[in-house]
Design a protein around this motif. Sequence first.
Motif, PDB file in Angstrom:
ATOM      1  N   ALA A   1       0.833  -1.203   0.000  1.00  0.00           N
ATOM      2  CA  ALA A   1       0.000   0.000   0.000  1.00  0.00           C
ATOM      3  C   ALA A   1       0.865   1.249   0.000  1.00  0.00           C
ATOM      4  CB  ALA A   1      -0.938  -0.006   1.211  1.00  0.00           C
ATOM      5  N   ARG A   2       1.900   1.261   0.833  1.00  0.00           N
ATOM      6  CA  ARG A   2       2.801   2.416   0.923  1.00  0.00           C
ATOM      7  C   ARG A   2       3.491   2.666  -0.421  1.00  0.00           C
ATOM      8  NH1 ARG A   2       5.720   1.360   5.669  1.00  0.00           N
ATOM      9  NH2 ARG A   2       4.185   2.631   6.728  1.00  0.00           N
ATOM     10  N   THR A   3       3.973   1.612  -1.051  1.00  0.00           N
ATOM     11  CA  THR A   3       4.635   1.727  -2.344  1.00  0.00           C
ATOM     12  C   THR A   3       3.684   2.307  -3.382  1.00  0.00           C
ATOM     13  OG1 THR A   3       6.195  -0.050  -1.908  1.00  0.00           O
ATOM     14  CG2 THR A   3       5.693   0.393  -4.222  1.00  0.00           C
ATOM     15  N   SER A   4       2.446   1.844  -3.382  1.00  0.00           N
ATOM     16  CA  SER A   4       1.461   2.332  -4.341  1.00  0.00           C
ATOM     17  C   SER A   4       1.119   3.806  -4.106  1.00  0.00           C
ATOM     18  CB  SER A   4       0.196   1.476  -4.255  1.00  0.00           C
ATOM     19  OG  SER A   4      -0.738   1.876  -5.215  1.00  0.00           O
ATOM     20  N   ALA A   5       0.959   4.186  -2.844  1.00  0.00           N
ATOM     21  CA  ALA A   5       0.627   5.579  -2.530  1.00  0.00           C
ATOM     22  C   ALA A   5       1.772   6.510  -2.886  1.00  0.00           C
ATOM     23  CB  ALA A   5       0.278   5.721  -1.047  1.00  0.00           C
ATOM     24  N   LEU A   6       2.984   6.168  -2.472  1.00  0.00           N
ATOM     25  CA  LEU A   6       4.127   7.044  -2.722  1.00  0.00           C
ATOM     26  C   LEU A   6       4.510   7.085  -4.196  1.00  0.00           C
ATOM     27  CD1 LEU A   6       6.359   6.136   0.351  1.00  0.00           C
ATOM     28  CD2 LEU A   6       4.984   8.211   0.008  1.00  0.00           C
ATOM     29  N   GLY A   7       4.350   5.955  -4.871  1.00  0.00           N
ATOM     30  CA  GLY A   7       4.705   5.891  -6.293  1.00  0.00           C
ATOM     31  C   GLY A   7       3.598   6.352  -7.223  1.00  0.00           C
ATOM     32  N   ARG A   8       2.405   6.544  -6.652  1.00  0.00           N
ATOM     33  CA  ARG A   8       1.256   7.016  -7.427  1.00  0.00           C
ATOM     34  C   ARG A   8       0.883   6.067  -8.563  1.00  0.00           C
ATOM     35  NH1 ARG A   8       1.107   9.904  -3.187  1.00  0.00           N
ATOM     36  NH2 ARG A   8       1.057  12.149  -3.319  1.00  0.00           N
ATOM     37  N   ARG A   9       1.068   4.760  -8.308  1.00  0.00           N
ATOM     38  CA  ARG A   9       0.756   3.741  -9.316  1.00  0.00           C
ATOM     39  C   ARG A   9       0.594   2.401  -8.615  1.00  0.00           C
ATOM     40  NH1 ARG A   9       6.184   4.260 -12.512  1.00  0.00           N
ATOM     41  NH2 ARG A   9       5.798   6.368 -11.848  1.00  0.00           N
ATOM     42  N   GLU A  10       0.102   1.414  -9.359  1.00  0.00           N
ATOM     43  CA  GLU A  10       0.011   0.074  -8.793  1.00  0.00           C
ATOM     44  C   GLU A  10       1.415  -0.462  -8.534  1.00  0.00           C
ATOM     45  OE1 GLU A  10      -2.628  -2.900 -10.323  1.00  0.00           O
ATOM     46  OE2 GLU A  10      -4.034  -1.381 -11.082  1.00  0.00           O
ATOM     47  N   SER A  11       1.579  -1.163  -7.433  1.00  0.00           N
ATOM     48  CA  SER A  11       2.887  -1.719  -7.093  1.00  0.00           C
ATOM     49  C   SER A  11       3.356  -2.738  -8.129  1.00  0.00           C
ATOM     50  CB  SER A  11       2.845  -2.351  -5.695  1.00  0.00           C
ATOM     51  OG  SER A  11       1.841  -3.356  -5.624  1.00  0.00           O
ATOM     52  N   LYS A  12       2.432  -3.320  -8.855  1.00  0.00           N
ATOM     53  CA  LYS A  12       2.777  -4.280  -9.906  1.00  0.00           C
ATOM     54  C   LYS A  12       3.680  -3.651 -10.965  1.00  0.00           C
ATOM     55  CE  LYS A  12       0.711  -7.424 -13.323  1.00  0.00           C
ATOM     56  NZ  LYS A  12       1.910  -7.466 -14.118  1.00  0.00           N
ATOM     57  N   GLN A  13       3.554  -2.367 -11.204  1.00  0.00           N
ATOM     58  CA  GLN A  13       4.394  -1.713 -12.215  1.00  0.00           C
ATOM     59  C   GLN A  13       5.865  -1.776 -11.832  1.00  0.00           C
ATOM     60  OE1 GLN A  13       2.880   2.143 -13.337  1.00  0.00           O
ATOM     61  NE2 GLN A  13       0.825   1.348 -13.680  1.00  0.00           N
ATOM     62  N   TYR A  14       6.169  -1.708 -10.543  1.00  0.00           N
ATOM     63  CA  TYR A  14       7.563  -1.843 -10.104  1.00  0.00           C
ATOM     64  C   TYR A  14       8.035  -3.284 -10.297  1.00  0.00           C
ATOM     65  CZ  TYR A  14       7.080   2.784  -8.109  1.00  0.00           C
ATOM     66  OH  TYR A  14       6.872   4.125  -7.954  1.00  0.00           O
ATOM     67  N   GLU A  15       7.182  -4.226  -9.948  1.00  0.00           N
ATOM     68  CA  GLU A  15       7.522  -5.636 -10.142  1.00  0.00           C
ATOM     69  C   GLU A  15       7.798  -5.914 -11.617  1.00  0.00           C
ATOM     70  OE1 GLU A  15       5.800 -10.106  -9.140  1.00  0.00           O
ATOM     71  OE2 GLU A  15       4.452  -8.389  -8.925  1.00  0.00           O
ATOM     72  N   ASP A  16       6.951  -5.374 -12.494  1.00  0.00           N
ATOM     73  CA  ASP A  16       7.143  -5.573 -13.934  1.00  0.00           C
ATOM     74  C   ASP A  16       8.460  -4.971 -14.416  1.00  0.00           C
ATOM     75  OD1 ASP A  16       4.708  -6.891 -14.044  1.00  0.00           O
ATOM     76  OD2 ASP A  16       3.608  -5.171 -14.873  1.00  0.00           O
ATOM     77  N   MET A  17       8.802  -3.783 -13.927  1.00  0.00           N
ATOM     78  CA  MET A  17      10.068  -3.150 -14.327  1.00  0.00           C
ATOM     79  C   MET A  17      11.261  -3.997 -13.896  1.00  0.00           C
ATOM     80  SD  MET A  17       9.749   0.964 -13.851  1.00  0.00           S
ATOM     81  CE  MET A  17       8.748   1.053 -12.380  1.00  0.00           C
ATOM     82  N   ILE A  18      11.214  -4.503 -12.686  1.00  0.00           N
ATOM     83  CA  ILE A  18      12.316  -5.328 -12.180  1.00  0.00           C
ATOM     84  C   ILE A  18      12.427  -6.614 -12.997  1.00  0.00           C
ATOM     85  CG2 ILE A  18      13.099  -6.701 -10.206  1.00  0.00           C
ATOM     86  CD1 ILE A  18      11.769  -4.430  -8.452  1.00  0.00           C
ATOM     87  N   ASN A  19      11.283  -7.253 -13.246  1.00  0.00           N
ATOM     88  CA  ASN A  19      11.287  -8.497 -14.018  1.00  0.00           C
ATOM     89  C   ASN A  19      11.731  -8.290 -15.458  1.00  0.00           C
ATOM     90  OD1 ASN A  19      10.469 -10.014 -11.832  1.00  0.00           O
ATOM     91  ND2 ASN A  19       8.301  -9.921 -12.357  1.00  0.00           N
ATOM     92  N   ALA A  20      11.549  -7.064 -15.961  1.00  0.00           N
ATOM     93  CA  ALA A  20      11.970  -6.754 -17.329  1.00  0.00           C
ATOM     94  C   ALA A  20      13.452  -6.385 -17.393  1.00  0.00           C
ATOM     95  CB  ALA A  20      11.121  -5.623 -17.899  1.00  0.00           C
ATOM     96  N   GLY A  21      14.146  -6.436 -16.260  1.00  0.00           N
ATOM     97  CA  GLY A  21      15.581  -6.201 -16.277  1.00  0.00           C
ATOM     98  C   GLY A  21      16.047  -4.917 -15.629  1.00  0.00           C
ATOM     99  N   ARG A  22      15.133  -4.084 -15.196  1.00  0.00           N
ATOM    100  CA  ARG A  22      15.539  -2.828 -14.546  1.00  0.00           C
ATOM    101  C   ARG A  22      15.797  -3.100 -13.065  1.00  0.00           C
ATOM    102  NH1 ARG A  22      12.816   3.065 -14.755  1.00  0.00           N
ATOM    103  NH2 ARG A  22      14.706   4.176 -14.179  1.00  0.00           N
ATOM    104  N   THR A  23      16.856  -3.819 -12.813  1.00  0.00           N
ATOM    105  CA  THR A  23      17.156  -4.286 -11.461  1.00  0.00           C
ATOM    106  C   THR A  23      17.575  -3.164 -10.510  1.00  0.00           C
ATOM    107  OG1 THR A  23      19.403  -4.830 -12.154  1.00  0.00           O
ATOM    108  CG2 THR A  23      17.762  -6.606 -12.254  1.00  0.00           C
ATOM    109  N   ALA A  24      17.836  -1.987 -11.026  1.00  0.00           N
ATOM    110  CA  ALA A  24      18.172  -0.858 -10.148  1.00  0.00           C
ATOM    111  C   ALA A  24      17.049  -0.586  -9.150  1.00  0.00           C
ATOM    112  CB  ALA A  24      18.451   0.390 -10.977  1.00  0.00           C
ATOM    113  N   PHE A  25      15.815  -0.953  -9.497  1.00  0.00           N
ATOM    114  CA  PHE A  25      14.699  -0.734  -8.584  1.00  0.00           C
ATOM    115  C   PHE A  25      14.774  -1.621  -7.346  1.00  0.00           C
ATOM    116  CE2 PHE A  25      12.389   1.901 -11.597  1.00  0.00           C
ATOM    117  CZ  PHE A  25      11.790   2.793 -10.730  1.00  0.00           C
ATOM    118  N   LEU A  26      15.632  -2.626  -7.382  1.00  0.00           N
ATOM    119  CA  LEU A  26      15.821  -3.450  -6.187  1.00  0.00           C
ATOM    120  C   LEU A  26      16.462  -2.645  -5.066  1.00  0.00           C
ATOM    121  CD1 LEU A  26      17.007  -6.759  -7.868  1.00  0.00           C
ATOM    122  CD2 LEU A  26      14.809  -6.342  -6.730  1.00  0.00           C
ATOM    123  N   ASN A  27      17.134  -1.548  -5.423  1.00  0.00           N
ATOM    124  CA  ASN A  27      17.764  -0.674  -4.427  1.00  0.00           C
ATOM    125  C   ASN A  27      16.923   0.546  -4.092  1.00  0.00           C
ATOM    126  OD1 ASN A  27      20.071  -2.258  -4.172  1.00  0.00           O
ATOM    127  ND2 ASN A  27      20.960  -1.351  -5.993  1.00  0.00           N
TER     128      ASN A  27
END
Length: 134
Positions: free
Chosen positions: A62-88
């Motif tokens: 919930a916190r990730t979604s509120a602060l990021g102003r988007r569904e948290s799934k979008q971060y998961e998708d970015m990481i899975n697509a290779g943008r591993t910088a989001f792990l940090n």
Amino acid sequence: MHTKPVLSIADATRILDAARAEAERHQWAVSIAVVDDGGHPLASLRLDGCAPIGAYIALEKARTSALGRRESKQYEDMINAGRTAFLNAPLSGTLEGGVPVIVDGQVAGAVGVSGVKSDQDAQVAKVGVQAALA
């Protein structure tokens, strides 16, 4: 000066009630968290049978979604697509199941759910969000 929508305790209760009903309809033991637009907790509920860690993960989604102003799934998708910088990134709820409450184009808060498969978590969260907007 700007004005913005905010979630009231009545909204948070309506969200929890609707999300709980959806989870119970499917017999899913989940935790549900509702936060304001800054990611601060407004309400939470851990259903019988949900592992204690579910409460922590639901709040972080919930916190990730509120602060990021988007569904948290979008971060998961970015990481899975290779943008591993989001792990940090300073967000620990980068899994599907966090959904923002958007009113008139403004994020008023978010709902996070954890305890079952991630798409099922998101389904429960979206039912909660719809209850807030009804």
